[in-house]
Design a protein around this motif. Sequence first.
Motif, mmCIF file in Angstrom:
data_model
loop_
_atom_site.group_PDB
_atom_site.id
_atom_site.type_symbol
_atom_site.label_atom_id
_atom_site.label_comp_id
_atom_site.label_asym_id
_atom_site.label_seq_id
_atom_site.Cartn_x
_atom_site.Cartn_y
_atom_site.Cartn_z
ATOM 1 N N LEU A 1 0.846 -1.197 0.000
ATOM 2 C CA LEU A 1 0.000 0.000 0.000
ATOM 3 C C LEU A 1 0.879 1.243 0.000
ATOM 4 O O LEU A 1 1.909 1.283 0.687
ATOM 5 N N ASP B 1 -0.334 -2.459 -4.777
ATOM 6 C CA ASP B 1 -1.685 -3.008 -4.935
ATOM 7 C C ASP B 1 -2.745 -1.953 -4.643
ATOM 8 O O ASP B 1 -3.777 -1.902 -5.293
ATOM 9 N N THR B 2 -2.490 -1.138 -3.622
ATOM 10 C CA THR B 2 -3.451 -0.112 -3.207
ATOM 11 C C THR B 2 -2.702 1.211 -3.087
ATOM 12 O O THR B 2 -1.667 1.267 -2.410
ATOM 13 N N VAL B 3 -3.205 2.224 -3.762
ATOM 14 C CA VAL B 3 -2.567 3.542 -3.718
ATOM 15 C C VAL B 3 -3.634 4.595 -3.432
ATOM 16 O O VAL B 3 -4.678 4.623 -4.099
#
Lengths: 210, 210
Positions: free
Chosen positions: A44, A186-188
């Motif tokens: 992340l 994966d997550t921003v």
Amino acid sequence: MTTEHNRSDNDSGLNERHRTRMQRKKAVVDAKIAAATDVRGVLLVNTGNGKGKSSSGFGMVIRAMGHDMQVGVVQFIKGAIPTGEERFLRRFPEQCEFYVMGEGYTWETQDRTRDIEKAEAAWACARELLSDPSIGLVLLDELNIALKYHYLDVQTVLADLRARPAAQHVVITGRGAPPELIEAADTVTDMTLVKHAFSQGIQAQPGVEL
Amino acid sequence: MTTEHNRSDNDSGLNERHRTRMQRKKAVVDAKIAAATDVRGVLLVNTGNGKGKSSSGFGMVIRAMGHDMQVGVVQFIKGAIPTGEERFLRRFPEQCEFYVMGEGYTWETQDRTRDIEKAEAAWACARELLSDPSIGLVLLDELNIALKYHYLDVQTVLADLRARPAAQHVVITGRGAPPELIEAADTVTDMTLVKHAFSQGIQAQPGVEL
């Protein structure tokens, strides 16, 4: 009586429309949940100019600790001033390894050579956590700043992140995340500044910024 | 030899330019810090579609706890699933009052009347915290959802926020913060979604989303 009757009719219609809308929404959400079957450590990134990048990382640290996971924190830049999160998390040395490796913001140190040495020492410390499968979540606080100023090589950082244990989660914070890191994550989230108390003349305060 | 010499020259030039740039930046930052003299409780809002709204709120909760402040948390919507942050913070009942008042997301309950009753009960609980000067920071998690669906009246909420103790900080989270709340807030961040693991087929996992 008529008014009461109408209001009740209105409420009933509103409730019914709400239920229908929520049923449709639930179907969409449930389908997404059913499609998300992959379980693995996620990477992340919290970037942007707004408030909440580091604090969100620390929220994830206690979320993981609530699930009895071991966690590790490396602070790359902050560290000149002891913060509330550091004071709090140092109460749990068995569950949370906490390393403050920075000496303060780059505009405070004004010494590029020394900043690079500090960043490299911090990355050596991060690499230890990233090679330890007993650590469930690693927070690399303000790492983006070290990447943005090219104190660390982004390809070295990405290689070490890829080599980490499969189930390990990593949270990276700081302004100016490089495109290569955003691509790999994966997550921003871009913490977009809408407004900040500081710009309105309000001091940084314990419990809020410190 | 020449190459070494040039590199050293280059490094020295780079270091000097870095120092000059950082000195200018420090002057700007220091002037802003000198201008920010107001000390009072701030109202923060975390909104937007990206990850990090609640976790940032919980990061501020432990930041405040690290400064030995008393804190209070009210969860308006979440609560169907016990979360890591709840499990963690319930370890400290003397320092953190934690209330889970929601029964789950609106698309799970599908019952507007019941959602409104729950939101009103949650607000009554929030109002207690907002009238207690011993509480240094209050997190109203997912309150924005209750406002967005008009489960609570925004003017009532704003009046209670205005009436709180002068030194008390409040963090409000959730998508779709109403414009009146954004206007009233001191610090507002829009957690802008760049990408989310969930959309790439990765399950919500303990320590990350739960």
